[in-house]
Write an enzyme that holds these catalytic residues in place. Sequence first.
Site, PDB file in Angstrom:
ATOM      1  N   ASP A 203      28.104  34.752 -24.641  1.00  0.00           N
ATOM      2  CA  ASP A 203      26.912  33.810 -24.654  1.00  0.00           C
ATOM      3  C   ASP A 203      27.124  32.516 -25.178  1.00  0.00           C
ATOM      4  O   ASP A 203      26.449  31.535 -25.623  1.00  0.00           O
ATOM      5  CB  ASP A 203      25.320  34.534 -25.650  1.00  0.00           C
ATOM      6  CG  ASP A 203      24.410  33.714 -24.943  1.00  0.00           C
ATOM      7  OD1 ASP A 203      23.965  32.785 -23.673  1.00  0.00           O
ATOM      8  OD2 ASP A 203      23.129  33.558 -25.473  1.00  0.00           O
ATOM      9  N   SER A 227      19.218  29.447 -23.156  1.00  0.00           N
ATOM     10  CA  SER A 227      20.074  31.235 -21.544  1.00  0.00           C
ATOM     11  C   SER A 227      18.514  31.027 -20.786  1.00  0.00           C
ATOM     12  O   SER A 227      17.654  31.477 -21.447  1.00  0.00           O
ATOM     13  CB  SER A 227      20.007  31.841 -22.488  1.00  0.00           C
ATOM     14  OG  SER A 227      21.432  31.460 -22.971  1.00  0.00           O
ATOM     15  N   GLN A 277      26.536  32.328 -15.546  1.00  0.00           N
ATOM     16  CA  GLN A 277      24.407  32.495 -16.296  1.00  0.00           C
ATOM     17  C   GLN A 277      23.788  30.795 -15.750  1.00  0.00           C
ATOM     18  O   GLN A 277      24.669  29.990 -15.576  1.00  0.00           O
ATOM     19  CB  GLN A 277      25.069  31.864 -18.106  1.00  0.00           C
ATOM     20  CG  GLN A 277      23.662  31.640 -18.623  1.00  0.00           C
ATOM     21  CD  GLN A 277      24.145  31.836 -19.898  1.00  0.00           C
ATOM     22  OE1 GLN A 277      24.061  30.416 -20.440  1.00  0.00           O
ATOM     23  NE2 GLN A 277      24.399  32.537 -21.333  1.00  0.00           N
TER      24      GLN A 277
END
Length: 286
Positions: A203, A227, A277
Amino acid sequence: MSSAVANLLGILDLEPLEVNLFRGQSPKVGWQRVFGGQVIGQALVASSRTVEGRQPHSLHGYFMLPGDPKVPIIYEVDRIRDGRSFTTRRVVAIQHGQAIFSMSASYQVEEQGFEHQAPMPEVPGPDELPSEDDVKAELLQKMPEPMRTYFERERPIEIRPVEMRRYMSQDPGAPTFHVWIRATGRLPDDPAVHQAVLAYASDMTLLDTSLIPHGRTVFDPTIQAASLDHALWFHRPFRADEWLLYAQDTPSASGARGFSRGLIFRQDGTLVASVAQEGLIRDRRG
């Protein structure tokens, strides 16, 4: 082992509270919200501790609320199914009585089958790129303040960007980004530890990739970045304390959201994981 890696392993070592219930802490580093990779990694640890004899092959998570670093996070695991070949778990991360993150994870018994993979991009290896010490010595003073603060802090994951110059310019670039990543200290041999550390690291740069075509970064104070969801697939064994190439691209940005993908390779070219993502990339200026 560096203190940053020891702290990361401590953060990923959840406290069992009851059957299917775990408690995780956040590092005391002054962040205004919990780092998304921490929640992903902790949720994977909670899920994996309810599974025996099977390795995770995929996880899919959704971020709902910013995490509060001042209080613990409670992880509740729902044992959805234990089948002959696959096991399914659902995890909900809770703070202040509200769900801040949910994740589904799937596990599989070890099987043999068809094999193919995408080739690793031809980019300079980690030894051909400036180390973090080199970056601090040569480039730190040229960086914008948020970027400089990031590199000055001791961190558990070392990052060596291939396209480091993108942080020194506001010119739009090609929609790709390559970084070498590894833990900054030796990790235990338990595969579950390496999976959790990679989930944490996955991430770190992915959302930022979606801003490259616009000449911006998540370090830009005019960008609101967060995110929204995160998916990770494990393909083959790896060690997170050895260099891994994170090859990222961004097929789309629209509606104040950026979509990015990543392939993660060992140095020998073996594809070990894939990531996708979508995140918020809102321009505060308008």
